[in-house]
Design a protein around this motif. Structure first.
Motif, PDB file in Angstrom:
ATOM      1  N   LEU A  77      -0.434   0.323 -53.855  1.00 27.35           N
ATOM      2  CA  LEU A  77       0.386   1.200 -53.022  1.00 27.35           C
ATOM      3  C   LEU A  77      -0.428   2.357 -52.457  1.00 27.35           C
ATOM      4  O   LEU A  77      -0.243   2.753 -51.307  1.00 27.35           O
ATOM      5  N   PHE A  78      -1.339   2.882 -53.258  1.00 24.76           N
ATOM      6  CA  PHE A  78      -2.215   3.957 -52.787  1.00 24.76           C
ATOM      7  C   PHE A  78      -3.048   3.472 -51.604  1.00 24.76           C
ATOM      8  O   PHE A  78      -3.136   4.146 -50.572  1.00 24.76           O
ATOM      9  N   ASP A  79      -3.637   2.288 -51.743  1.00 26.55           N
ATOM     10  CA  ASP A  79      -4.468   1.730 -50.674  1.00 26.55           C
ATOM     11  C   ASP A  79      -3.666   1.445 -49.407  1.00 26.55           C
ATOM     12  O   ASP A  79      -4.221   1.453 -48.307  1.00 26.55           O
ATOM     13  N   LEU A  80      -2.376   1.196 -49.552  1.00 28.43           N
ATOM     14  CA  LEU A  80      -1.519   0.911 -48.400  1.00 28.43           C
ATOM     15  C   LEU A  80      -0.974   2.173 -47.732  1.00 28.43           C
ATOM     16  O   LEU A  80      -0.258   2.099 -46.744  1.00 28.43           O
ATOM     17  N   GLY A  81      -1.295   3.340 -48.288  1.00 31.51           N
ATOM     18  CA  GLY A  81      -0.911   4.585 -47.631  1.00 31.51           C
ATOM     19  C   GLY A  81       0.025   5.487 -48.406  1.00 31.51           C
ATOM     20  O   GLY A  81       0.336   6.587 -47.973  1.00 31.51           O
ATOM     21  N   LYS A 106       4.750 -12.588 -61.664  1.00 24.88           N
ATOM     22  CA  LYS A 106       5.028 -11.165 -61.526  1.00 24.88           C
ATOM     23  C   LYS A 106       6.108 -10.994 -60.470  1.00 24.88           C
ATOM     24  O   LYS A 106       5.886 -11.291 -59.304  1.00 24.88           O
ATOM     25  N   GLU A 107       7.270 -10.501 -60.890  1.00 31.56           N
ATOM     26  CA  GLU A 107       8.381 -10.324 -59.963  1.00 31.56           C
ATOM     27  C   GLU A 107       8.661  -8.846 -59.763  1.00 31.56           C
ATOM     28  O   GLU A 107       8.745  -8.088 -60.725  1.00 31.56           O
ATOM     29  N   ILE A 108       8.804  -8.468 -58.501  1.00 32.23           N
ATOM     30  CA  ILE A 108       9.097  -7.077 -58.149  1.00 32.23           C
ATOM     31  C   ILE A 108      10.475  -7.021 -57.507  1.00 32.23           C
ATOM     32  O   ILE A 108      10.739  -7.704 -56.528  1.00 32.23           O
ATOM     33  N   ASN A 109      11.317  -6.184 -58.062  1.00 27.85           N
ATOM     34  CA  ASN A 109      12.624  -5.918 -57.475  1.00 27.85           C
ATOM     35  C   ASN A 109      12.484  -4.637 -56.660  1.00 27.85           C
ATOM     36  O   ASN A 109      12.148  -3.584 -57.213  1.00 27.85           O
ATOM     37  N   LEU A 110      12.736  -4.704 -55.371  1.00 28.05           N
ATOM     38  CA  LEU A 110      12.561  -3.529 -54.514  1.00 28.05           C
ATOM     39  C   LEU A 110      13.566  -2.419 -54.809  1.00 28.05           C
ATOM     40  O   LEU A 110      13.397  -1.304 -54.317  1.00 28.05           O
ATOM     41  N   ASP A 111      14.587  -2.709 -55.607  1.00 28.00           N
ATOM     42  CA  ASP A 111      15.539  -1.666 -56.010  1.00 28.00           C
ATOM     43  C   ASP A 111      15.041  -0.883 -57.228  1.00 28.00           C
ATOM     44  O   ASP A 111      15.607   0.145 -57.578  1.00 28.00           O
ATOM     45  N   SER A 112      13.988  -1.360 -57.880  1.00 25.67           N
ATOM     46  CA  SER A 112      13.424  -0.671 -59.045  1.00 25.67           C
ATOM     47  C   SER A 112      12.626   0.545 -58.579  1.00 25.67           C
ATOM     48  O   SER A 112      12.057   0.549 -57.485  1.00 25.67           O
ATOM     49  N   SER A 113      12.570   1.547 -59.437  1.00 23.41           N
ATOM     50  CA  SER A 113      11.792   2.735 -59.092  1.00 23.41           C
ATOM     51  C   SER A 113      10.302   2.416 -59.156  1.00 23.41           C
ATOM     52  O   SER A 113       9.868   1.488 -59.839  1.00 23.41           O
ATOM     53  N   VAL A 114       9.526   3.206 -58.437  1.00 21.49           N
ATOM     54  CA  VAL A 114       8.075   3.040 -58.451  1.00 21.49           C
ATOM     55  C   VAL A 114       7.562   3.236 -59.874  1.00 21.49           C
ATOM     56  O   VAL A 114       6.673   2.517 -60.329  1.00 21.49           O
ATOM     57  N   TYR A 115       8.148   4.159 -60.607  1.00 25.10           N
ATOM     58  CA  TYR A 115       7.758   4.392 -62.001  1.00 25.10           C
ATOM     59  C   TYR A 115       7.943   3.130 -62.837  1.00 25.10           C
ATOM     60  O   TYR A 115       7.051   2.743 -63.602  1.00 25.10           O
ATOM     61  N   THR A 153       7.738  12.251 -61.987  1.00 21.40           N
ATOM     62  CA  THR A 153       8.855  13.043 -61.445  1.00 21.40           C
ATOM     63  C   THR A 153       9.519  12.270 -60.301  1.00 21.40           C
ATOM     64  O   THR A 153      10.524  11.610 -60.497  1.00 21.40           O
ATOM     65  N   VAL A 154       8.936  12.328 -59.129  1.00 22.81           N
ATOM     66  CA  VAL A 154       9.495  11.666 -57.952  1.00 22.81           C
ATOM     67  C   VAL A 154       9.521  10.148 -58.145  1.00 22.81           C
ATOM     68  O   VAL A 154      10.443   9.477 -57.698  1.00 22.81           O
ATOM     69  N   GLY A 155       8.524   9.623 -58.825  1.00 23.62           N
ATOM     70  CA  GLY A 155       8.425   8.178 -59.027  1.00 23.62           C
ATOM     71  C   GLY A 155       9.577   7.572 -59.802  1.00 23.62           C
ATOM     72  O   GLY A 155       9.830   6.377 -59.727  1.00 23.62           O
ATOM     73  N   ILE A 159       9.997   1.510 -53.467  1.00 24.62           N
ATOM     74  CA  ILE A 159       9.000   1.176 -52.456  1.00 24.62           C
ATOM     75  C   ILE A 159       9.587   1.304 -51.047  1.00 24.62           C
ATOM     76  O   ILE A 159       8.955   1.914 -50.181  1.00 24.62           O
ATOM     77  N   PRO A 160      10.794   0.778 -50.789  1.00 30.09           N
ATOM     78  CA  PRO A 160      11.350   0.945 -49.436  1.00 30.09           C
ATOM     79  C   PRO A 160      11.541   2.413 -49.029  1.00 30.09           C
ATOM     80  O   PRO A 160      11.257   2.788 -47.890  1.00 30.09           O
ATOM     81  N   LYS A 161      11.989   3.257 -49.950  1.00 33.38           N
ATOM     82  CA  LYS A 161      12.167   4.678 -49.637  1.00 33.38           C
ATOM     83  C   LYS A 161      10.822   5.335 -49.332  1.00 33.38           C
ATOM     84  O   LYS A 161      10.700   6.126 -48.404  1.00 33.38           O
TER      85      LYS A 161
END
Length: 74
Positions: A24-28, A2-11, A40-42, A47-49
C-alpha cells in the motif's frame, strides 16, 4: 490462499498480512508508515476509503494485490 475483504480495516489487514503495508505504501498510501498512524486511523480506515482520500485508483490497488497472490472480496 490470502483473502482480503475490502470492508476490513487497514489495521486488520496488515495484522493478518504484514506485507500489505509495504504494498500500500508503494501504491501511494504513504501515511501508512507514519508512527502511530496504523494503530489510530488504520483501525477505521479501509483500502477504498484510503484510495478515495489520496485520489488513487482503487482498481489499480486491487490489480496489484491480485498480481501478488491475494484474492479480493468486495
Amino acid at each position: 490462499m490470502k483473502e482480503i475483504n475490502l470492508d476490513s480495516s487497514v489495521y486488520e489487514l496488515i495484522t493478518a498480512y504484514p506485507e500489505i503495508q509495504t504494498i500500500l505504501f508503494d501504491l501511494g498510501l504513504k501515511d501508512i508508515q507514519k508512527p502511530g498512524m496504523l494503530t489510530t486511523v488504520g483501525r477505521y480506515m479501509t483500502i477504498p476509503k484510503g484510495a478515495k482520500m489520496k485520489k488513487i485508483d482503487l482498481q489499480a490497488i486491487i490489480d496489484q494485490l491480485e498480481q501478488l497472490g491475494f484474492t479480493i472480496k468486495e
